[in-house]
Scaffold this motif. Structure first.
Motif, short mmCIF file in Angstrom:
data_model
loop_
_atom_site.label_atom_id
_atom_site.label_comp_id
_atom_site.label_asym_id
_atom_site.label_seq_id
_atom_site.Cartn_x
_atom_site.Cartn_y
_atom_site.Cartn_z
N ASN A 131 15.59 9.24 33.37
CA ASN A 131 14.98 8.39 34.41
C ASN A 131 13.68 8.93 34.99
N PHE A 132 13.34 10.20 34.74
CA PHE A 132 12.22 10.81 35.46
C PHE A 132 11.16 11.42 34.55
N SER A 133 11.22 11.18 33.24
CA SER A 133 10.28 11.83 32.33
C SER A 133 8.83 11.43 32.60
N PHE A 134 8.58 10.27 33.20
CA PHE A 134 7.21 9.81 33.44
C PHE A 134 6.51 10.66 34.50
N LEU A 135 7.26 11.50 35.24
CA LEU A 135 6.65 12.35 36.27
C LEU A 135 6.10 13.65 35.70
N ARG A 136 6.26 13.85 34.38
CA ARG A 136 5.84 15.11 33.77
C ARG A 136 4.35 15.36 33.95
N GLU A 137 3.53 14.31 33.91
CA GLU A 137 2.08 14.49 34.05
C GLU A 137 1.70 14.99 35.45
N HIS A 138 2.58 14.78 36.43
CA HIS A 138 2.29 15.25 37.78
C HIS A 138 2.79 16.69 37.98
N ASP A 139 4.03 16.95 37.57
CA ASP A 139 4.61 18.27 37.78
C ASP A 139 5.89 18.37 36.95
N PRO A 140 5.92 19.23 35.92
CA PRO A 140 7.13 19.37 35.10
C PRO A 140 8.36 19.79 35.92
N LEU A 141 8.11 20.53 37.02
CA LEU A 141 9.25 20.97 37.82
C LEU A 141 9.98 19.80 38.46
N LEU A 142 9.24 18.73 38.80
CA LEU A 142 9.89 17.53 39.34
C LEU A 142 10.88 16.97 38.33
N VAL A 143 10.47 16.94 37.05
CA VAL A 143 11.34 16.42 36.00
C VAL A 143 12.56 17.32 35.85
N ASN A 144 12.35 18.65 35.88
CA ASN A 144 13.47 19.58 35.72
C ASN A 144 14.49 19.44 36.85
N LEU A 145 14.01 19.34 38.10
CA LEU A 145 14.93 19.21 39.23
C LEU A 145 15.74 17.91 39.12
N ALA A 146 15.07 16.82 38.79
CA ALA A 146 15.76 15.54 38.67
C ALA A 146 16.75 15.55 37.50
N ALA A 147 16.34 16.17 36.38
CA ALA A 147 17.23 16.23 35.22
C ALA A 147 18.48 17.06 35.52
N ARG A 148 18.30 18.16 36.26
CA ARG A 148 19.46 18.96 36.67
C ARG A 148 20.40 18.12 37.55
N ALA A 149 19.83 17.34 38.43
CA ALA A 149 20.65 16.48 39.28
C ALA A 149 21.45 15.49 38.43
N GLU A 150 20.80 14.91 37.40
CA GLU A 150 21.50 13.99 36.51
C GLU A 150 22.66 14.69 35.80
N GLN A 151 22.43 15.94 35.36
CA GLN A 151 23.47 16.68 34.64
C GLN A 151 24.71 16.93 35.50
N TYR A 152 24.46 17.22 36.81
CA TYR A 152 25.56 17.59 37.69
C TYR A 152 26.17 16.40 38.43
N CYS A 153 25.68 15.19 38.18
CA CYS A 153 26.12 14.02 38.95
C CYS A 153 27.64 13.84 38.90
N HIS A 154 28.24 14.00 37.73
CA HIS A 154 29.68 13.77 37.58
C HIS A 154 30.50 15.04 37.75
N SER A 155 29.97 16.17 37.32
CA SER A 155 30.76 17.40 37.33
C SER A 155 30.68 18.15 38.65
N ASP A 156 29.54 18.08 39.36
CA ASP A 156 29.37 18.82 40.62
C ASP A 156 28.39 18.04 41.49
N SER A 157 28.91 17.08 42.25
CA SER A 157 28.04 16.19 43.03
C SER A 157 27.28 16.94 44.11
#
Length: 656
Positions: free
Chosen positions: A7-33
């Motif tokens: 959902n957040f790959s389009f933010l890569r041109e602004h700051d890759p760290l934004l994408v990483n933080l959002a992707a981590r949130a997606e990974q933990y959504c079900h296992s560790d809210s």
């Protein structure tokens, strides 16, 4: 390592760290809210910093997220709807940081909020004008490889249970009866709890018998607190309270207020709230809460015969007490307290805030190790107070006020003496800004968490002007400050001026939009904001407000070369003298080699001459033409922002 996001790959041109933080949130959504929500809070904090940086509203890395969001909303950078999305994530992150509740619904909802923020940010600040937001894709729950095995185990267990039915019928009957009896016991217990009300008694505050160290005296340049003479102990009955609690303080609040007043003024405090009479035969009474100082024994004052004879029920101890009094006896109470103060020989010198110092250290000794040692003393409270440290002759590098308009706090940056800095906060001390350059300071240690970093912060409890030799030998010496101030180029094309409200529609393009709090979203098409591009001739400039100075206006006209200038009616708000001096002192002037005067003037939206006047009042030598006193410069700036168009045309004509 960069992580992929649905959902957040389009933010890569602004700051890759934004994408990483959002992707981590997606990974933990079900296992560790909880972890998911915390990552979203970090994502929102970094996104808000990007917005502040892009719109030239960035102030400091350690600015609280709530303060930054409120400032961006107040200055029109983000809308109310966008601010609400930010606040949803901020509040969820705060709850997740302090609880271990697993709430997947909230995590998924905040993920959607973050996705909306990302789409808005990319649309507003991205280079892709054809960007179309993609729909939110819910994170896929991880596949449980053991699900089939557990289903088989459940099937076998059910088979075993079926074969044991006959044997456990009696046991089931007994269990049902036990459960019925337990429910009955629980119901009886609830009824008893409702009938029994245990009074809650707050532990009495104790005051150390050892001679306390007096809070640092108020320096001359800090507004003095009103001295309270011994015979005039303040009695503050509150205005009469009606049945509606909204129209006055509840009597339970006045004890807190009394304690705060004692901390602030170091005087014994009697504060009361009116209580209504229930019928015509009763008289109105005042319920008092009392807090004392070591020299003033509260219980003895209440038992003093001229006071005891006019009050109703009451009691207390050496440091605190309470009583009720007929409202008609207020003047007699005042007189009785004056007599008691005279009898006990309460002197004006006793009316001073007191602080008990535990240890004197150098500021360079403050570290995370020392903070961890202090944490071993926890839990701290009334009987076990936090340790208070004391350091002398501390240099103040920068200072500013923080917080809302009604409650201002004093934020300090202190020199540790070993090329490092420490942050300090003095709650509700904003009115004392600015403090001297060198101070003696009493403080507690606190942990300050910002994103993934924890540092030591000082909580100031006492401060006074330093008495050390370093301060005395250097405080009055003028200091040289080098300024960068480039004069504007020659204007080769003089535009026509017109009020924005009377300008033709549509406005000519290309257009340059400039001014304080200018609304970029109202002007579409070929529009540049704030700084003109060199080599590009603009058809018109919209001045949402006048520039900070005539020099800024000359720069705009000389570079943009517009045919027309349309002047708006917006007038920037001007600071008071004290606020502006505090703002200038917040700069780290000791470590600034060259101060870019024009850039700073545009950031603060004040005239360069006003900045120089403030620097000169702070004993700095500046290579700049003569200026008026600061109040005169602020008044001249106010007139400049409201100048008429015809006068502008005359001033520019004189430049030909």
């Amino acid at each position: 390592m960069e992580i992929q996001s649905a959902n957040f790959s389009f933010l890569r041109e602004h700051d890759p760290l934004l994408v990483n933080l959002a992707a981590r949130a997606e990974q933990y959504c079900h296992s560790d809210s909880n972890t998911c929500i915390i990552k979203l809070r970090q994502f929102a904090e970094r996104l808000a910093q990007h917005i502040a940086d892009q719109t030239e509203h960035y102030q400091a890395e350690d600015e609280a997220q709530i303060d930054l969001l409120r400032r961006l909303e107040a200055e029109g950078v983000i809308s109310r709807e966008v601010a609400k999305l930010f606040h949803n994530i901020r509040k969820g992150g705060n709850n997740a940081a302090h609880t271990v509740k697993d709430d997947r619904r909230e995590a998924l909802a905040l993920l959607k909020n973050a996705h909306e923020l990302g789409n808005w940010f990319h649309h507003e600040f991205g280079n892709d004008r054809n960007f179309r937001p993609s729909p939110f894709v819910p994170p896929v729950a991880p596949i449980d490889a053991t699900a089939e095995l557990r289903a088989k185990i459940a099937e076998l267990q059910a088979l075993i249970d079926e074969t044991q039915v006959d044997k456990i019928d009696v046991i089931d009957v007994m269990k049902a009866e036990i459960e019925r009896l337990q429910a009955l016991v629980a119901a009886v217990g609830k009824k008893r709890k409702k009938r029994v009300i245990k009074p809650k008694r707050k532990p009495a505050k104790t005051i150390a018998e050892n001679p306390p160290i007096v809070n640092p005296e108020t320096p001359e340049d800090i507004p003095e607190l009103p001295p309270i003479a011994a015979p005039n102990i303040p009695i503050s009955p509150q205005k009469k309270v009606e049945k509606s609690k909204r129209k006055g303080w509840h009597h339970g609040v006045i004890g807190i207020v009394a304690s705060r007043l004692v901390e602030r003024y170091g005087a014994p405090v009697f504060i009361g709230s009116y209580e209504d009479a229930h019928d015509a035969e009763q008289t109105a009474t005042v319920r008092f809460s009392v807090r004392g100082i070591p020299e003033f024994h509260v219980f003895h004052s209440l038992e003093y015969e001229p006071i005891k004879s006019i009050r109703n029920k009451g009691g207390g101890h050496k440091a605190a007490g309470g009583f009720t009094l007929p409202a008609a006896n207020l003047e007699q109470l005042r007189q009785g307290l004056r007599e008691f103060a005279d009898r006990e020989n309460i002197l004006p010198s006793h009316i001073s805030p007191l602080i008990n110092i535990d240890v004197r250290i150098d500021l360079s000794d403050v570290s995370m190790t020392l903070l961890q040692e202090c944490d071993r003393l926890q839990p701290c409270g009334l009987g076990n107070p936090d340790p208070v440290f004391y350091s002398e002759n501390v240099r103040v590098l920068a200072q500013q006020t923080r917080g809302k308009d009604k409650v201002k706090h004093l934020s300090l940056t202190l020199d540790t003496g070993n090329s490092e800095k420490l942050k300090a906060i003095a709650w509700r001390w904003g009115e004392y800004c600015p403090v001297p350059d060198y101070v003696d300071i009493a403080y507690k240690l606190r942990a300050n968490q910002w994103q993934d970093t924890t540092s030591v912060e000082l909580e100031v409890v006492g401060i006074r002007e330093a008495t050390g030799t370093v301060m005395k030998s250097s405080q009055n010496l003028p200091k040289q400050l080098q300024l960068q101030y480039n004069p504007a180029p020659i204007i080769t094309k003089f535009p026509q001026w017109q009020k924005l409200s009377e300008a033709p529609r549509p406005l000519p393009r290309p257009l340059l939009l400039y001014g304080c709090n200018r609304p970029a979203d109202k002007f579409q098409g070929d529009v540049d904001c704030d700084r003109p591009q060199r080599g590009r001739d603009y058809q018109a400039i919209v001045l949402w407000s006048m520039p900070p100075s005539f020099t800024h206006l000359q720069w705009l006209i000389a570079i943009a070369k517009p045919d027309y200038i349309y002047l708006g009616s917006h007038i920037p708000s001007l600071p008071s003298i004290d606020q502006f001096l505090a703002q200038v002192q917040s700069l780290d002037l000791e470590n600034i080699k060259i101060l870019n005067l024009l850039d700073l003037a545009q950031q603060w939206w004040v005239a360069p001459s006003a900045i120089v006047s403030a620097l000169r009042e702070l004993n700095y030598i500046c290579d700049f033409p003569p200026t008026l006193p600061l109040d005169g410069e602020l008044l001249r700036m106010q007139k400049w922002y409201s100048i008429a168009i015809n006068k502008i045309a005359v001033i520019l004509a004189d430049q030909k």
